[in-house]
Design an enzyme around this catalytic site. Structure first.
Site, PDB file in Angstrom:
ATOM      1  N   LYS A 208      -0.039   4.018  10.653  1.00  0.00           N
ATOM      2  CA  LYS A 208       0.884   2.871  10.856  1.00  0.00           C
ATOM      3  C   LYS A 208       0.999   2.079   9.565  1.00  0.00           C
ATOM      4  CE  LYS A 208      -2.446  -0.531  10.726  1.00  0.00           C
ATOM      5  NZ  LYS A 208      -2.599  -1.512   9.700  1.00  0.00           N
TER       6      LYS A 208
ATOM      7  N   VAL B  98      -8.702   7.058   4.305  1.00  0.00           N
ATOM      8  CA  VAL B  98      -9.686   6.249   5.051  1.00  0.00           C
ATOM      9  C   VAL B  98      -9.877   4.882   4.383  1.00  0.00           C
ATOM     10  CG1 VAL B  98     -12.123   6.175   5.744  1.00  0.00           C
ATOM     11  CG2 VAL B  98     -10.873   8.336   5.835  1.00  0.00           C
TER      12      VAL B  98
ATOM     13  N   ALA C 144      -7.811   2.417   4.356  1.00  0.00           N
ATOM     14  CA  ALA C 144      -6.585   2.300   3.558  1.00  0.00           C
ATOM     15  C   ALA C 144      -5.561   1.343   4.161  1.00  0.00           C
ATOM     16  CB  ALA C 144      -5.965   3.684   3.417  1.00  0.00           C
ATOM     17  N   GLY C 145      -5.889   0.736   5.309  1.00  0.00           N
ATOM     18  CA  GLY C 145      -4.937  -0.161   5.972  1.00  0.00           C
ATOM     19  C   GLY C 145      -3.875   0.576   6.757  1.00  0.00           C
ATOM     20  N   LEU C 146      -4.104   1.876   6.997  1.00  0.00           N
ATOM     21  CA  LEU C 146      -3.121   2.688   7.726  1.00  0.00           C
ATOM     22  C   LEU C 146      -3.579   2.998   9.149  1.00  0.00           C
ATOM     23  CD1 LEU C 146      -2.118   5.154   4.852  1.00  0.00           C
ATOM     24  CD2 LEU C 146      -0.881   3.126   5.622  1.00  0.00           C
ATOM     25  N   GLY C 147      -4.725   2.442   9.535  1.00  0.00           N
ATOM     26  CA  GLY C 147      -5.171   2.525  10.924  1.00  0.00           C
ATOM     27  C   GLY C 147      -5.630   3.895  11.387  1.00  0.00           C
ATOM     28  N   GLY C 148      -6.053   4.748  10.471  1.00  0.00           N
ATOM     29  CA  GLY C 148      -6.399   6.124  10.849  1.00  0.00           C
ATOM     30  C   GLY C 148      -7.465   6.224  11.926  1.00  0.00           C
ATOM     31  N   GLY C 149      -8.550   5.469  11.779  1.00  0.00           N
ATOM     32  CA  GLY C 149      -9.632   5.516  12.764  1.00  0.00           C
ATOM     33  C   GLY C 149      -9.152   5.047  14.135  1.00  0.00           C
TER      34      GLY C 149
ATOM     35  N   ASP D  51      -6.626  -2.723  16.830  1.00  0.00           N
ATOM     36  CA  ASP D  51      -5.394  -1.956  16.563  1.00  0.00           C
ATOM     37  C   ASP D  51      -5.194  -0.780  17.521  1.00  0.00           C
ATOM     38  OD1 ASP D  51      -4.668  -3.517  14.450  1.00  0.00           O
ATOM     39  OD2 ASP D  51      -5.319  -2.117  12.892  1.00  0.00           O
TER      40      ASP D  51
HETATM   41  P1  ATP Z   1      -8.524  -0.836   9.901  1.00  0.00           P
HETATM   42  O1  ATP Z   1      -7.478  -1.635   9.190  1.00  0.00           O
HETATM   43  O2  ATP Z   1      -8.326  -0.667  11.371  1.00  0.00           O
HETATM   44  O3  ATP Z   1      -9.956  -1.179   9.502  1.00  0.00           O
HETATM   45  P2  ATP Z   1      -8.212   1.293   8.044  1.00  0.00           P
HETATM   46  O4  ATP Z   1      -7.009   2.153   8.080  1.00  0.00           O
HETATM   47  O5  ATP Z   1      -8.314   0.307   6.916  1.00  0.00           O
HETATM   48  O6  ATP Z   1      -8.302   0.629   9.437  1.00  0.00           O
HETATM   49  P3  ATP Z   1      -9.881   3.474   8.788  1.00  0.00           P
HETATM   50  O7  ATP Z   1      -9.384   4.636   8.038  1.00  0.00           O
HETATM   51  O8  ATP Z   1      -9.494   3.380  10.212  1.00  0.00           O
HETATM   52  O9  ATP Z   1      -9.504   2.147   8.016  1.00  0.00           O
HETATM   53  O10 ATP Z   1     -11.468   3.472   8.633  1.00  0.00           O
HETATM   54  C1  ATP Z   1     -12.272   2.324   8.544  1.00  0.00           C
HETATM   55  C2  ATP Z   1     -13.747   2.746   8.664  1.00  0.00           C
HETATM   56  O11 ATP Z   1     -13.985   3.198   9.994  1.00  0.00           O
HETATM   57  C3  ATP Z   1     -14.134   3.890   7.760  1.00  0.00           C
HETATM   58  O12 ATP Z   1     -14.737   3.417   6.603  1.00  0.00           O
HETATM   59  C4  ATP Z   1     -15.080   4.737   8.598  1.00  0.00           C
HETATM   60  O13 ATP Z   1     -16.431   4.532   8.212  1.00  0.00           O
HETATM   61  C5  ATP Z   1     -14.943   4.244  10.031  1.00  0.00           C
HETATM   62  N1  ATP Z   1     -14.470   5.275  10.991  1.00  0.00           N
HETATM   63  C6  ATP Z   1     -14.950   5.494  12.218  1.00  0.00           C
HETATM   64  N2  ATP Z   1     -14.270   6.454  12.842  1.00  0.00           N
HETATM   65  C7  ATP Z   1     -13.307   6.877  12.006  1.00  0.00           C
HETATM   66  C8  ATP Z   1     -12.281   7.855  12.102  1.00  0.00           C
HETATM   67  N3  ATP Z   1     -12.101   8.613  13.197  1.00  0.00           N
HETATM   68  N4  ATP Z   1     -11.461   7.990  11.051  1.00  0.00           N
HETATM   69  C9  ATP Z   1     -11.614   7.206   9.951  1.00  0.00           C
HETATM   70  N5  ATP Z   1     -12.575   6.291   9.798  1.00  0.00           N
HETATM   71  C10 ATP Z   1     -13.422   6.106  10.821  1.00  0.00           C
END
Ligand code: ATP
Length: 290
Positions: free
Chosen positions: A11, A100, A102-107, A141
């Site tokens: 996202k 990861v 990255a602010g793209l909500g992957g987890g 999210d």
């Molecule tokens: P948010 O803004 O929701 O924190 P994001 O996009 O900045 O998300 P994510 O890629 O979701 O960050 O990952 C944040 C942290 O969550 C990672 O550093 C990782 O240790 C942890 N994590 C737990 N499960 C997952 C997953 N399935 N995929 C990615 N990271 C995960």
């Protein structure tokens, strides 16, 4: 053995305004969120006694803290509380394509994909609102990814209103290979409320028309930028190469530029790849899923 594949989209936040801080430490926000055609691919294999994760990305935990594993456990515990579940374990293989931290909500998206896939597999015992309520227990999210379409998001990220007014855009995403902790960004956000209220009242968004010149505002950007000045440089480059607007997504570190079509986004990507500064960056072209 049952095995199935699901796609989990990334996202971006087209705007992200922080409207206050609650006594429990959570922040209230006002954000326009949109899914993107950039996907993790999850393969769920039912069987065994535990929930296991397999992922070869070094930044993704393979233990119980993985958001996909937490979702699977929460779903099974909720659905089969007190009864012998038809399955007590599964293995989730994650092909990690979304950067990861990255602010793209992957987890969060992985978590939502697991909830939706298990709910579908067991004949949809939970309605979408019930699944979204379960998702909120994993992270702020996650309900958005259950919803799965552009939405105006309020509360701590848990109140969603459909936003069907977006026009088509192609995003060029630039990930500078900097992992940003969302918790760190919120901790360093200095909420000077009166000033923020003034800023918010100047934010003339009518709830319908997104004007990319005016509305691409992210209140977390200046916090992340202080620690990662590369973000400002990427924004300038995206605008110099024809983006109609550019902004950091979520808490960063990804910066996106919006382009009228994929041809323009691809030629900007080529230009950025030829730039000396970009050798540590990863670039993605992805349509907004409107
Ligand atoms: P948010 O803004 O929701 O924190 P994001 O996009 O900045 O998300 P994510 O890629 O979701 O960050 O990952 C944040 C942290 O969550 C990672 O550093 C990782 O240790 C942890 N994590 C737990 N499960 C997952 C997953 N399935 N995929 C990615 N990271 C995960």
């Amino acid at each position: 053995m049952d095995m199935f594949c699901v796609k989990a989209p990334a996202k971006i936040n087209l705007f992200l305004r922080i409207t206050g801080k609650r006594p429990d430490g959570y922040h209230d926000l006002y954000s326009l969120m949109c899914p993107l055609a950039l996907y993790d691919v999850l393969t769920l294999t039912l069987g065994g006694k535990e929930v296991g994760i397999v992922c070869d990305h070094p930044g993704v935990p393979e233990d119980a803290s993985n958001l996909a594993a937490r979702s699977a456990r929460l779903f099974l515990e909720t659905m089969f509380a007190g009864n012998t579940p038809p399955v007590s374990g599964l293995t989730i293989h994650i092909e990690k394509n979304i950067p990861v931290g990255a602010g793209l909500g992957g987890g969060s998206s992985d978590a939502a994909a697991v909830l939706t896939a298990l709910n579908d597999h067991f004949g949809q015992p939970l309605s979408t609102p019930a699944l979204m309520a379960l998702a909120a227990r994993i992270g702020a999210d996650v309900p958005f990814f259950i919803f799965g379409a552009p939405a105006l998001v309020t509360g701590i990220g848990d109140r969603l209103d459909p936003f069907p007014h977006l026009t088509p855009w192609t995003a060029l995403l630039v990930y500078p290979n900097e992992v940003v902790s969302t918790a760190w960004v919120y901790k360093n956000l200095n909420l000077r409320l009166t000033k923020d209220e003034k800023k918010l009242s100047k934010f003339n968004f009518d709830g319908r028309i997104l004007n990319v010149d005016e509305h691409l505002v992210n209140d977390l950007e200046s916090v992340t930028e202080r620690a990662f000045p590369v973000i400002k440089r990427i924004k300038r480059l995206l605008l110099a190469h024809g983006a109609a607007g550019a902004m950091m997504s979520g808490s960063g570190s990804t910066v996106f530029g919006l382009f009228a079509n994929s041809e323009r986004a691809i030629s900007a990507r080529t230009a950025l790849c030829n730039n000396q500064q970009s050798k540590n960056w990863t670039l993605y072209v992805a349509d907004l899923l409107i």
